[in-house]
Design a protein around this motif. Structure first.
Motif, PDB file in Angstrom:
ATOM      1  N   ALA A 226     -37.383  95.647 -13.801  1.00 32.44           N
ATOM      2  CA  ALA A 226     -37.329  95.250 -12.392  1.00 32.44           C
ATOM      3  C   ALA A 226     -35.939  94.738 -12.018  1.00 32.44           C
ATOM      4  O   ALA A 226     -35.394  95.091 -10.965  1.00 32.44           O
ATOM      5  CB  ALA A 226     -38.383  94.188 -12.111  1.00 32.44           C
ATOM      6  N   ILE A 227     -35.350  93.930 -12.891  1.00 29.18           N
ATOM      7  CA  ILE A 227     -34.020  93.378 -12.626  1.00 29.18           C
ATOM      8  C   ILE A 227     -32.969  94.490 -12.557  1.00 29.18           C
ATOM      9  O   ILE A 227     -32.061  94.453 -11.715  1.00 29.18           O
ATOM     10  CB  ILE A 227     -33.646  92.350 -13.713  1.00 29.18           C
ATOM     11  N   LEU A 228     -33.100  95.493 -13.432  1.00 29.31           N
ATOM     12  CA  LEU A 228     -32.107  96.565 -13.520  1.00 29.31           C
ATOM     13  C   LEU A 228     -32.412  97.739 -12.586  1.00 29.31           C
ATOM     14  O   LEU A 228     -31.721  98.756 -12.624  1.00 29.31           O
ATOM     15  CB  LEU A 228     -32.036  97.071 -14.966  1.00 29.31           C
ATOM     16  N   HIS A 229     -33.461  97.591 -11.784  1.00 27.63           N
ATOM     17  CA  HIS A 229     -33.852  98.634 -10.827  1.00 27.63           C
ATOM     18  C   HIS A 229     -34.306  99.927 -11.513  1.00 27.63           C
ATOM     19  O   HIS A 229     -34.087 101.018 -11.000  1.00 27.63           O
ATOM     20  CB  HIS A 229     -32.715  98.933  -9.841  1.00 27.63           C
ATOM     21  N   PHE A 230     -34.938  99.768 -12.673  1.00 27.50           N
ATOM     22  CA  PHE A 230     -35.632 100.885 -13.292  1.00 27.50           C
ATOM     23  C   PHE A 230     -37.083 100.859 -12.796  1.00 27.50           C
ATOM     24  O   PHE A 230     -37.452 100.018 -11.977  1.00 27.50           O
ATOM     25  CB  PHE A 230     -35.567 100.788 -14.824  1.00 27.50           C
ATOM     26  N   ASP A 231     -37.896 101.744 -13.325  1.00 25.24           N
ATOM     27  CA  ASP A 231     -39.269 101.869 -12.834  1.00 25.24           C
ATOM     28  C   ASP A 231     -40.171 100.844 -13.536  1.00 25.24           C
ATOM     29  O   ASP A 231     -40.879 101.163 -14.493  1.00 25.24           O
ATOM     30  CB  ASP A 231     -39.773 103.298 -13.073  1.00 25.24           C
ATOM     31  N   TYR A 232     -40.145  99.605 -13.046  1.00 25.09           N
ATOM     32  CA  TYR A 232     -40.893  98.537 -13.714  1.00 25.09           C
ATOM     33  C   TYR A 232     -42.399  98.721 -13.586  1.00 25.09           C
ATOM     34  O   TYR A 232     -43.165  98.344 -14.483  1.00 25.09           O
ATOM     35  CB  TYR A 232     -40.473  97.166 -13.182  1.00 25.09           C
ATOM     36  N   LYS A 233     -42.849  99.308 -12.477  1.00 27.94           N
ATOM     37  CA  LYS A 233     -44.284  99.540 -12.316  1.00 27.94           C
ATOM     38  C   LYS A 233     -44.785 100.532 -13.356  1.00 27.94           C
ATOM     39  O   LYS A 233     -45.848 100.343 -13.955  1.00 27.94           O
ATOM     40  CB  LYS A 233     -44.582 100.050 -10.905  1.00 27.94           C
ATOM     41  N   ASN A 234     -44.002 101.569 -13.585  1.00 34.48           N
ATOM     42  CA  ASN A 234     -44.383 102.547 -14.595  1.00 34.48           C
ATOM     43  C   ASN A 234     -44.263 101.967 -16.001  1.00 34.48           C
ATOM     44  O   ASN A 234     -45.035 102.310 -16.894  1.00 34.48           O
ATOM     45  CB  ASN A 234     -43.517 103.806 -14.467  1.00 34.48           C
ATOM     46  N   ALA A 235     -43.288 101.077 -16.182  1.00 30.80           N
ATOM     47  CA  ALA A 235     -43.136 100.428 -17.489  1.00 30.80           C
ATOM     48  C   ALA A 235     -44.405  99.654 -17.844  1.00 30.80           C
ATOM     49  O   ALA A 235     -44.901  99.721 -18.973  1.00 30.80           O
ATOM     50  CB  ALA A 235     -41.927  99.493 -17.465  1.00 30.80           C
ATOM     51  N   THR A 303     -30.906  92.671 -21.532  1.00 29.06           N
ATOM     52  CA  THR A 303     -31.505  91.872 -20.458  1.00 29.06           C
ATOM     53  C   THR A 303     -32.726  91.113 -20.973  1.00 29.06           C
ATOM     54  O   THR A 303     -32.909  89.924 -20.663  1.00 29.06           O
ATOM     55  CB  THR A 303     -31.901  92.775 -19.276  1.00 29.06           C
ATOM     56  N   ALA A 304     -33.555  91.780 -21.774  1.00 29.42           N
ATOM     57  CA  ALA A 304     -34.721  91.120 -22.368  1.00 29.42           C
ATOM     58  C   ALA A 304     -34.292  89.973 -23.275  1.00 29.42           C
ATOM     59  O   ALA A 304     -34.938  88.915 -23.311  1.00 29.42           O
ATOM     60  CB  ALA A 304     -35.560  92.132 -23.145  1.00 29.42           C
ATOM     61  N   THR A 305     -33.191  90.156 -23.995  1.00 33.25           N
ATOM     62  CA  THR A 305     -32.676  89.106 -24.877  1.00 33.25           C
ATOM     63  C   THR A 305     -32.270  87.872 -24.076  1.00 33.25           C
ATOM     64  O   THR A 305     -32.647  86.744 -24.407  1.00 33.25           O
ATOM     65  CB  THR A 305     -31.457  89.622 -25.668  1.00 33.25           C
ATOM     66  N   VAL A 306     -31.501  88.085 -23.022  1.00 31.64           N
ATOM     67  CA  VAL A 306     -31.052  86.968 -22.184  1.00 31.64           C
ATOM     68  C   VAL A 306     -32.247  86.269 -21.529  1.00 31.64           C
ATOM     69  O   VAL A 306     -32.301  85.037 -21.463  1.00 31.64           O
ATOM     70  CB  VAL A 306     -30.053  87.459 -21.121  1.00 31.64           C
ATOM     71  N   LEU A 307     -33.218  87.050 -21.087  1.00 27.57           N
ATOM     72  CA  LEU A 307     -34.417  86.468 -20.482  1.00 27.57           C
ATOM     73  C   LEU A 307     -35.161  85.597 -21.483  1.00 27.57           C
ATOM     74  O   LEU A 307     -35.639  84.502 -21.145  1.00 27.57           O
ATOM     75  CB  LEU A 307     -35.348  87.576 -19.972  1.00 27.57           C
TER      76      LEU A 307
END
Length: 327
Positions: A226-235, A303-307
């Motif tokens: 979601a943060i990177l503007h990928f398809d978070y809903k599909n993820a 990004t997941a690491t920083v989160l």
């Protein structure tokens, strides 16, 4: 609480700047040599299956106990020698940085990309060979990209979130213990003739330790998408649909979420020692696999690491830091 937050942040900075030194004295390399020595000493080819199970369990207990108590001994030693607070912080951060590997994952992925961009297929296969256990001789570009993304995705748990998770709940000794468990699994946790029974305890311990971190990592990948503007809903959709198809009870959570975020399909036919092994598909092939998907996987991993580091720092004040008590 502040000390632990500083250690985590410093460990991440050290890894970002330096990464994992390619040295035989690297703690994980030392762990590997210990596992190799004990493997050769304890394994009995002619033993029956129950005996192999017990011997494998003994291997795990010795290795995990050594990792835990040696690390705790180092901490006690620094306290007895009355090391300066900042020196202790630095040494703890250095050790923790050895337990995580975001920069190594990034470098591995970028190395494959660089060779693919320059159409050096053989060099790309060699780079992939360093990071996967499957046969690479006949891989085309799409298969090399798939293997690299699967490695980055799965190791987001094994090489980053899990060590930090165990540091969060049990301090540096537990983070090192986890890394030893993961090393054991990577060396003896195979389902072949030698390790089917002898390596079973190591494989199961690794599975158990990763149960919670893998699911956290999967959710973090969705948020990262979601943060990177990928398809978070599909993820989220693909993680719920396909994660349990993975042969590992944990590996599918990050692989499926990455596949969904990038609208690609992972899994398929792999070859090990010339023998085909089909891994269930995760995701849908809306996009053809190419080198840029490796870059996207690296972005999701970082990004997941920083989160997660941010989450740890936020939660530290409400978690009892019993590991600083010396027990």
């Amino acid at each position: 609480m502040i000390t632990s937050a500083i250690i985590v942040i410093c460990a991440f900075i050290i890894d970002t700047i330096i990464g994992d030194p390619n040295s035989k004295y690297h703690p994980v390399a030392v762990m590997g040599r210990l596992v190799g020595i004990l493997d050769s000493l304890l394994y009995r080819k002619k033993a029956n299956d129950p005996v192999k199970l017990v011997l494998g369990l003994i291997l795990s207990i010795i290795c995990l106990s050594t990792a835990y108590w040696l690390t705790r001994g180092i901490i006690w030693g620094m306290e007895l020698l009355k090391f300066n607070w900042w020196i202790k912080i630095f040494l703890d951060a250095v050790i923790l940085s050895f337990m995580i590997s975001p920069k190594s994952l990034m470098q591995a992925g970028l190395g494959v990309i660089n060779n693919l961009i320059h159409d050096d297929i053989e060099a790309a296969r060699e780079k992939v060979h360093y990071i996967v256990g499957r046969d690479v001789n006949n891989m085309d570009e799409a298969e090399m990209v798939r293997a690299t993304i699967e490695t980055i995705a799965e190791n987001t748990t094994d090489g980053i979130i899990s060590p930090l998770f165990f540091f969060f709940i049990g301090g540096l000794p537990l983070a090192v213990l986890y890394r030893m468990a993961n090393t054991l699994d990577s060396m003896v946790g195979y389902k072949n003739d030698r390790y089917l029974y002898f390596g079973r305890a190591s494989a199961r311990i690794d599975d158990i330790l990763n149960l919670i971190p893998a699911r956290i990592a999967g959710i973090l990948i969705v948020i990262s998408a979601a943060i990177l503007h990928f398809d978070y809903k599909n993820a989220w959709k693909i993680m719920k649909r396909d994660a349990k198809k993975h042969p590992s009870p944990n590996g599918g959570f990050t692989e499926a979420s990455v596949a969904g975020a990038l609208n690609i399909r992972l899994g398929g036919q792999n070859y090990y020692f010339g023998k085909p092994h089909f891994r269930a598909y995760m995701g849908d092939p809306y996009q053809k696999l190419c080198a840029r998907h490796i870059v996207s996987a690296i972005q999701l991993m970082y990004t997941a690491t920083v989160l997660f580091i941010a989450l740890v720092i936020i939660l530290l004040p409400i978690v009892p830091l019993w590991w600083h008590s010396g027990f």
